[in-house]
Scaffold this motif. Structure first.
Motif, PDB file in Angstrom:
ATOM      1  N   VAL A  36     -11.431 -12.923  -4.417  1.00 11.53           N
ATOM      2  CA  VAL A  36     -12.690 -12.241  -4.544  1.00 11.53           C
ATOM      3  C   VAL A  36     -13.020 -11.880  -5.884  1.00 11.53           C
ATOM      4  O   VAL A  36     -13.781 -12.246  -6.303  1.00 11.53           O
ATOM      5  CB  VAL A  36     -12.637 -11.082  -3.491  1.00 11.53           C
ATOM      6  N   ASP A  37     -12.149 -10.917  -6.424  1.00 10.70           N
ATOM      7  CA  ASP A  37     -12.413 -10.401  -7.880  1.00 10.70           C
ATOM      8  C   ASP A  37     -10.887 -10.505  -8.194  1.00 10.70           C
ATOM      9  O   ASP A  37     -10.424  -9.082  -8.153  1.00 10.70           O
ATOM     10  CB  ASP A  37     -12.920  -9.280  -8.026  1.00 10.70           C
ATOM     11  N   ILE A  38     -10.254 -11.463  -8.663  1.00 12.13           N
ATOM     12  CA  ILE A  38      -8.912 -11.375  -8.993  1.00 12.13           C
ATOM     13  C   ILE A  38      -8.566 -10.309 -10.041  1.00 12.13           C
ATOM     14  O   ILE A  38      -7.560  -9.671  -9.811  1.00 12.13           O
ATOM     15  CB  ILE A  38      -8.166 -12.580  -9.447  1.00 12.13           C
ATOM     16  N   VAL A  39      -9.235 -10.239 -11.061  1.00  4.75           N
ATOM     17  CA  VAL A  39      -8.992  -9.041 -12.016  1.00  4.75           C
ATOM     18  C   VAL A  39      -9.058  -7.573 -11.483  1.00  4.75           C
ATOM     19  O   VAL A  39      -8.070  -6.657 -11.795  1.00  4.75           O
ATOM     20  CB  VAL A  39     -10.079  -9.085 -13.305  1.00  4.75           C
ATOM     21  N   ALA A  40      -9.839  -7.264 -10.544  1.00  3.18           N
ATOM     22  CA  ALA A  40      -9.970  -5.908 -10.028  1.00  3.18           C
ATOM     23  C   ALA A  40      -8.794  -5.984  -8.890  1.00  3.18           C
ATOM     24  O   ALA A  40      -8.153  -4.731  -8.969  1.00  3.18           O
ATOM     25  CB  ALA A  40     -11.311  -6.134  -8.662  1.00  3.18           C
ATOM     26  N   ARG A  41      -8.388  -6.900  -8.326  1.00  2.00           N
ATOM     27  CA  ARG A  41      -7.276  -6.917  -7.198  1.00  2.00           C
ATOM     28  C   ARG A  41      -5.905  -6.786  -8.196  1.00  2.00           C
ATOM     29  O   ARG A  41      -5.167  -5.759  -7.601  1.00  2.00           O
ATOM     30  CB  ARG A  41      -7.063  -7.957  -6.619  1.00  2.00           C
ATOM     31  N   LEU A  42      -5.895  -7.243  -9.383  1.00  2.00           N
ATOM     32  CA  LEU A  42      -4.634  -7.021 -10.230  1.00  2.00           C
ATOM     33  C   LEU A  42      -4.930  -5.454 -10.712  1.00  2.00           C
ATOM     34  O   LEU A  42      -3.514  -4.792 -10.886  1.00  2.00           O
ATOM     35  CB  LEU A  42      -4.736  -7.886 -11.459  1.00  2.00           C
ATOM     36  N   GLN A  43      -5.924  -5.180 -11.248  1.00  2.00           N
ATOM     37  CA  GLN A  43      -5.980  -3.700 -11.468  1.00  2.00           C
ATOM     38  C   GLN A  43      -5.525  -2.682 -10.750  1.00  2.00           C
ATOM     39  O   GLN A  43      -5.085  -1.471 -10.687  1.00  2.00           O
ATOM     40  CB  GLN A  43      -7.458  -3.488 -11.971  1.00  2.00           C
ATOM     41  N   SER A  44      -5.857  -2.942  -9.372  1.00  2.00           N
ATOM     42  CA  SER A  44      -5.503  -2.099  -8.197  1.00  2.00           C
ATOM     43  C   SER A  44      -3.819  -2.217  -7.778  1.00  2.00           C
ATOM     44  O   SER A  44      -3.535  -1.630  -7.058  1.00  2.00           O
ATOM     45  CB  SER A  44      -6.403  -2.094  -7.116  1.00  2.00           C
ATOM     46  N   ALA A  45      -3.230  -3.320  -8.264  1.00  7.46           N
ATOM     47  CA  ALA A  45      -1.781  -3.259  -7.981  1.00  7.46           C
ATOM     48  C   ALA A  45      -0.837  -2.095  -8.583  1.00  7.46           C
ATOM     49  O   ALA A  45      -1.314  -1.875  -9.536  1.00  7.46           O
ATOM     50  CB  ALA A  45      -1.384  -4.644  -8.563  1.00  7.46           C
ATOM     51  N   GLY A  46      -0.040  -1.952  -7.464  1.00  9.58           N
ATOM     52  CA  GLY A  46       0.684  -0.776  -7.877  1.00  9.58           C
ATOM     53  C   GLY A  46       2.174  -1.115  -8.308  1.00  9.58           C
ATOM     54  O   GLY A  46       2.878  -0.199  -8.675  1.00  9.58           O
ATOM     55  N   SER A  47       2.464  -2.435  -8.447  1.00  8.75           N
ATOM     56  CA  SER A  47       3.868  -2.701  -8.688  1.00  8.75           C
ATOM     57  C   SER A  47       3.676  -4.109  -9.606  1.00  8.75           C
ATOM     58  O   SER A  47       3.022  -4.974  -9.195  1.00  8.75           O
ATOM     59  CB  SER A  47       4.829  -2.505  -7.770  1.00  8.75           C
ATOM     60  N   ALA A  48       4.829  -4.315 -10.386  1.00 14.61           N
ATOM     61  CA  ALA A  48       4.747  -5.757 -10.888  1.00 14.61           C
ATOM     62  C   ALA A  48       5.052  -6.805  -9.521  1.00 14.61           C
ATOM     63  O   ALA A  48       4.742  -7.947  -9.838  1.00 14.61           O
ATOM     64  CB  ALA A  48       5.972  -5.704 -11.811  1.00 14.61           C
ATOM     65  N   GLU A  49       5.490  -6.398  -8.739  1.00 14.35           N
ATOM     66  CA  GLU A  49       5.870  -7.288  -7.676  1.00 14.35           C
ATOM     67  C   GLU A  49       4.604  -7.812  -6.844  1.00 14.35           C
ATOM     68  O   GLU A  49       4.348  -8.902  -6.610  1.00 14.35           O
ATOM     69  CB  GLU A  49       6.852  -6.756  -6.359  1.00 14.35           C
ATOM     70  N   GLU A  50       3.438  -6.711  -6.765  1.00 16.07           N
ATOM     71  CA  GLU A  50       2.151  -6.902  -6.517  1.00 16.07           C
ATOM     72  C   GLU A  50       1.525  -8.283  -7.246  1.00 16.07           C
ATOM     73  O   GLU A  50       0.985  -9.010  -6.761  1.00 16.07           O
ATOM     74  CB  GLU A  50       1.461  -5.742  -6.227  1.00 16.07           C
ATOM     75  N   PHE A  51       1.727  -8.083  -8.647  1.00 19.63           N
ATOM     76  CA  PHE A  51       1.147  -9.057  -9.398  1.00 19.63           C
ATOM     77  C   PHE A  51       1.505 -10.416  -9.272  1.00 19.63           C
ATOM     78  O   PHE A  51       0.773 -11.451  -9.117  1.00 19.63           O
ATOM     79  CB  PHE A  51       1.512  -8.591 -10.841  1.00 19.63           C
ATOM     80  N   PHE A  52       2.812 -10.424  -9.121  1.00 15.67           N
ATOM     81  CA  PHE A  52       3.544 -11.787  -8.777  1.00 15.67           C
ATOM     82  C   PHE A  52       3.154 -12.267  -7.347  1.00 15.67           C
ATOM     83  O   PHE A  52       2.801 -13.313  -7.340  1.00 15.67           O
ATOM     84  CB  PHE A  52       5.341 -11.716  -8.646  1.00 15.67           C
ATOM     85  N   GLU A  53       3.115 -11.460  -6.341  1.00 13.59           N
ATOM     86  CA  GLU A  53       2.758 -11.866  -4.989  1.00 13.59           C
ATOM     87  C   GLU A  53       1.183 -12.096  -4.892  1.00 13.59           C
ATOM     88  O   GLU A  53       0.823 -13.259  -4.370  1.00 13.59           O
ATOM     89  CB  GLU A  53       2.839 -10.857  -4.076  1.00 13.59           C
TER      90      GLU A  53
END
Length: 116
Positions: A10-27
């Motif tokens: 949807v907006d990958i940058v916004a989703r990455l900015q709201s990620a709470g952990s490194a694992e979330e980035f990878f997922e």
């Protein structure tokens, strides 16, 4: 190894900015990783990813292309730490400063005529 499919961007940058952990980035990006390596180098990997992303212009790209670029950047950053250690990569200033040549401090110069 943990892996997941890339989610619909949807907006990958916004989703990455709201990620709470490194694992979330990878997922979120669907990048496989070794949890043992991630536990040791998570901050280093994410910092390197940020350095690489700074050179990317994602703003005008379609969502799927932006997500693909982000995935490629994370894979590249992760590969840096598969091949070498955080100490070898030195992405943080404190690690760079630890090996920087020290400039010797010059003693303060006081001219003789200033002494009374």
């Amino acid at each position: 190894m943990s892996t997941s499919a890339v989610t619909e961007p949807v907006d990958i940058v916004a989703r990455l900015q709201s990620a709470g952990s490194a694992e979330e980035f990878f997922e979120l990006l669907g990048v496989a990783y070794d949890p043992k390596l991630l536990n040791v180098a998570r901050l280093h990997i994410l910092r390197r990813m940020g350095q690489y992303l700074a050179g990317e212009d994602l703003e005008h790209l379609p969502g799927d292309e932006a997500a693909a670029r982000c995935k490629a950047v994370l894979e590249r950053a992760y590969a840096d730490f598969v091949a070498s250690s955080p100490l070898d990569q030195r992405v943080f200033k404190v690690l760079k400063d630890a090996v920087a040549p020290k400039t010797p401090k010059r003693p303060a110069f006081v001219p003789l005529d200033a002494l009374k």
